[in-house]
Design a protein around this motif. Sequence first.
Motif, PDB file in Angstrom:
ATOM      1  N   SER A 105     -11.709  -3.923   4.308  1.00 56.46           N
ATOM      2  CA  SER A 105     -12.676  -3.828   3.203  1.00 56.46           C
ATOM      3  C   SER A 105     -12.028  -3.994   1.830  1.00 56.46           C
ATOM      4  O   SER A 105     -12.739  -4.029   0.809  1.00 56.46           O
ATOM      5  CB  SER A 105     -13.405  -2.487   3.264  1.00 56.46           C
ATOM      6  OG  SER A 105     -12.504  -1.406   3.070  1.00 56.46           O
ATOM      7  N   LEU A 106     -10.709  -4.108   1.775  1.00 57.16           N
ATOM      8  CA  LEU A 106     -10.051  -4.308   0.483  1.00 57.16           C
ATOM      9  C   LEU A 106     -10.445  -5.654  -0.111  1.00 57.16           C
ATOM     10  O   LEU A 106     -10.588  -6.646   0.601  1.00 57.16           O
ATOM     11  CB  LEU A 106      -8.525  -4.267   0.642  1.00 57.16           C
ATOM     12  CG  LEU A 106      -7.884  -2.923   1.007  1.00 57.16           C
ATOM     13  CD1 LEU A 106      -6.382  -3.095   1.173  1.00 57.16           C
ATOM     14  CD2 LEU A 106      -8.187  -1.860  -0.042  1.00 57.16           C
ATOM     15  N   THR A 107     -10.610  -5.685  -1.430  1.00 55.61           N
ATOM     16  CA  THR A 107     -10.827  -6.968  -2.100  1.00 55.61           C
ATOM     17  C   THR A 107      -9.525  -7.761  -2.069  1.00 55.61           C
ATOM     18  O   THR A 107      -8.441  -7.185  -1.885  1.00 55.61           O
ATOM     19  CB  THR A 107     -11.235  -6.759  -3.562  1.00 55.61           C
ATOM     20  OG1 THR A 107     -10.119  -6.173  -4.276  1.00 55.61           O
ATOM     21  CG2 THR A 107     -12.458  -5.853  -3.669  1.00 55.61           C
ATOM     22  N   PRO A 108      -9.585  -9.088  -2.248  1.00 57.15           N
ATOM     23  CA  PRO A 108      -8.348  -9.861  -2.301  1.00 57.15           C
ATOM     24  C   PRO A 108      -7.364  -9.325  -3.334  1.00 57.15           C
ATOM     25  O   PRO A 108      -6.162  -9.241  -3.064  1.00 57.15           O
ATOM     26  CB  PRO A 108      -8.836 -11.274  -2.655  1.00 57.15           C
ATOM     27  CG  PRO A 108     -10.206 -11.336  -2.084  1.00 57.15           C
ATOM     28  CD  PRO A 108     -10.777  -9.961  -2.293  1.00 57.15           C
ATOM     29  N   GLN A 109      -7.849  -8.935  -4.510  1.00 57.61           N
ATOM     30  CA  GLN A 109      -6.954  -8.406  -5.531  1.00 57.61           C
ATOM     31  C   GLN A 109      -6.306  -7.098  -5.086  1.00 57.61           C
ATOM     32  O   GLN A 109      -5.107  -6.884  -5.278  1.00 57.61           O
ATOM     33  CB  GLN A 109      -7.698  -8.191  -6.840  1.00 57.61           C
ATOM     34  CG  GLN A 109      -6.812  -7.705  -7.987  1.00 57.61           C
ATOM     35  CD  GLN A 109      -5.711  -8.707  -8.335  1.00 57.61           C
ATOM     36  OE1 GLN A 109      -5.984  -9.753  -8.915  1.00 57.61           O
ATOM     37  NE2 GLN A 109      -4.468  -8.409  -7.973  1.00 57.61           N
ATOM     38  N   ASP A 110      -7.090  -6.210  -4.481  1.00 55.78           N
ATOM     39  CA  ASP A 110      -6.530  -4.943  -4.005  1.00 55.78           C
ATOM     40  C   ASP A 110      -5.472  -5.178  -2.934  1.00 55.78           C
ATOM     41  O   ASP A 110      -4.436  -4.497  -2.909  1.00 55.78           O
ATOM     42  CB  ASP A 110      -7.639  -4.044  -3.456  1.00 55.78           C
ATOM     43  CG  ASP A 110      -8.496  -3.447  -4.561  1.00 55.78           C
ATOM     44  OD1 ASP A 110      -8.048  -3.440  -5.726  1.00 55.78           O
ATOM     45  OD2 ASP A 110      -9.612  -2.996  -4.252  1.00 55.78           O
ATOM     46  N   PHE A 111      -5.748  -6.126  -2.025  1.00 53.11           N
ATOM     47  CA  PHE A 111      -4.775  -6.403  -0.966  1.00 53.11           C
ATOM     48  C   PHE A 111      -3.477  -6.931  -1.553  1.00 53.11           C
ATOM     49  O   PHE A 111      -2.388  -6.498  -1.175  1.00 53.11           O
ATOM     50  CB  PHE A 111      -5.343  -7.409   0.043  1.00 53.11           C
ATOM     51  CG  PHE A 111      -4.415  -7.690   1.199  1.00 53.11           C
ATOM     52  CD1 PHE A 111      -4.368  -6.828   2.280  1.00 53.11           C
ATOM     53  CD2 PHE A 111      -3.577  -8.793   1.188  1.00 53.11           C
ATOM     54  CE1 PHE A 111      -3.504  -7.067   3.344  1.00 53.11           C
ATOM     55  CE2 PHE A 111      -2.710  -9.041   2.232  1.00 53.11           C
ATOM     56  CZ  PHE A 111      -2.677  -8.178   3.321  1.00 53.11           C
ATOM     57  N   VAL A 112      -3.571  -7.865  -2.468  1.00 55.16           N
ATOM     58  CA  VAL A 112      -2.368  -8.437  -3.096  1.00 55.16           C
ATOM     59  C   VAL A 112      -1.604  -7.352  -3.859  1.00 55.16           C
ATOM     60  O   VAL A 112      -0.380  -7.272  -3.780  1.00 55.16           O
ATOM     61  CB  VAL A 112      -2.753  -9.596  -4.032  1.00 55.16           C
ATOM     62  CG1 VAL A 112      -1.545 -10.052  -4.855  1.00 55.16           C
ATOM     63  CG2 VAL A 112      -3.314 -10.761  -3.220  1.00 55.16           C
ATOM     64  N   THR A 113      -2.317  -6.511  -4.570  1.00 57.56           N
ATOM     65  CA  THR A 113      -1.664  -5.449  -5.338  1.00 57.56           C
ATOM     66  C   THR A 113      -0.947  -4.461  -4.425  1.00 57.56           C
ATOM     67  O   THR A 113       0.228  -4.138  -4.637  1.00 57.56           O
ATOM     68  CB  THR A 113      -2.695  -4.698  -6.209  1.00 57.56           C
ATOM     69  OG1 THR A 113      -3.297  -5.624  -7.115  1.00 57.56           O
ATOM     70  CG2 THR A 113      -2.026  -3.573  -6.986  1.00 57.56           C
ATOM     71  N   LYS A 114      -1.648  -3.999  -3.392  1.00 58.65           N
ATOM     72  CA  LYS A 114      -1.091  -2.944  -2.538  1.00 58.65           C
ATOM     73  C   LYS A 114      -0.041  -3.459  -1.554  1.00 58.65           C
ATOM     74  O   LYS A 114       0.928  -2.747  -1.246  1.00 58.65           O
ATOM     75  CB  LYS A 114      -2.211  -2.245  -1.750  1.00 58.65           C
ATOM     76  CG  LYS A 114      -3.215  -1.499  -2.617  1.00 58.65           C
ATOM     77  CD  LYS A 114      -4.052  -0.536  -1.810  1.00 58.65           C
ATOM     78  CE  LYS A 114      -3.228   0.667  -1.373  1.00 58.65           C
ATOM     79  NZ  LYS A 114      -4.078   1.717  -0.754  1.00 58.65           N
TER      80      LYS A 114
END
Length: 311
Positions: A105-114
Amino acid sequence: MKVIYLTEPYDPKKIDDEAISLAMGFFDGVHLGHQKVILKAKQKANEKKIKLAVMTFDKHPSVQFQKKPERSIKYLTSMEKKISLMEGLGVDIFYILTLNNDLASLTPQDFVTKYMIELHAQVVVAGFDYTYGKKDIANMDTLSKYAHQQFEVVTVPELISEDQKISSTRIRAAIDKGQINDVNRLLGYEYQTIGEVVHGEARGRELGFPTLNLEFNEHIRIPGPGIYVTRVQVSGVWYRGMASIGYNVTFGQDRELTVEINLFDFNEMIYGQQVTVEWLSYLRSEIKFDGIDGLISQLNQDKKMTNAYFN
């Protein structure tokens, strides 16, 4: 090599606190195309004098995103084998992500950040078709936008063999057809499976060709029916042999698929033990014989061909 399991939301203390060159992908089979991605990340790591890391998922993405039953997935490599192959490629850190609803459920930006920036990636390397969300907004072309100049993005083009892309899908299809010679060429190493020795009908012993009867985990992909040249590792020792995958059609119809391996220079009872099978070459298809004599004659010919392969 350090193996780190991460489950969203993960504990930041589990993250290795050093700069990395990060290769990303599912890497089922760790075939030549995957190796190209990992070795590119390794090259970048050497140039920047940082560690080489690889990230994968604990199960095939189709289980989460396409809702395929997990029992229907038959892998080219178990996680144990994948870890061994990564170590052989010189990987320093191997991140294994639990593919759950929170991660999906992570957004693409959240996935890249985390999972890139906060893992201290200076370089992220992946194949041209790698995605980390919906394909149209989370692909290698859009990764630089989400990176916000925090890391370098390297896209590795497809690797071609005989005018076709080397892919896990292609290799799975070749295994199912028994094309083990092609499989090993595309993998860059000999295909292996781990099975348990079980009781069979003891018919091989009566024919003069005693066999190990094997059962495999439901997620393990075994070659299609046929006769194969193999090596089998028993208690750390490798033995030469020939394997039969088939339905024992000479002895009747509607029989279950069996995997039987006649090992040369081996005569031990090892029921219940785990053994590793290395599939080396395809000899022939399964044949229905009119009688036992024809079968024994063919088995002797198979043994000659197997010995010729090793010699």
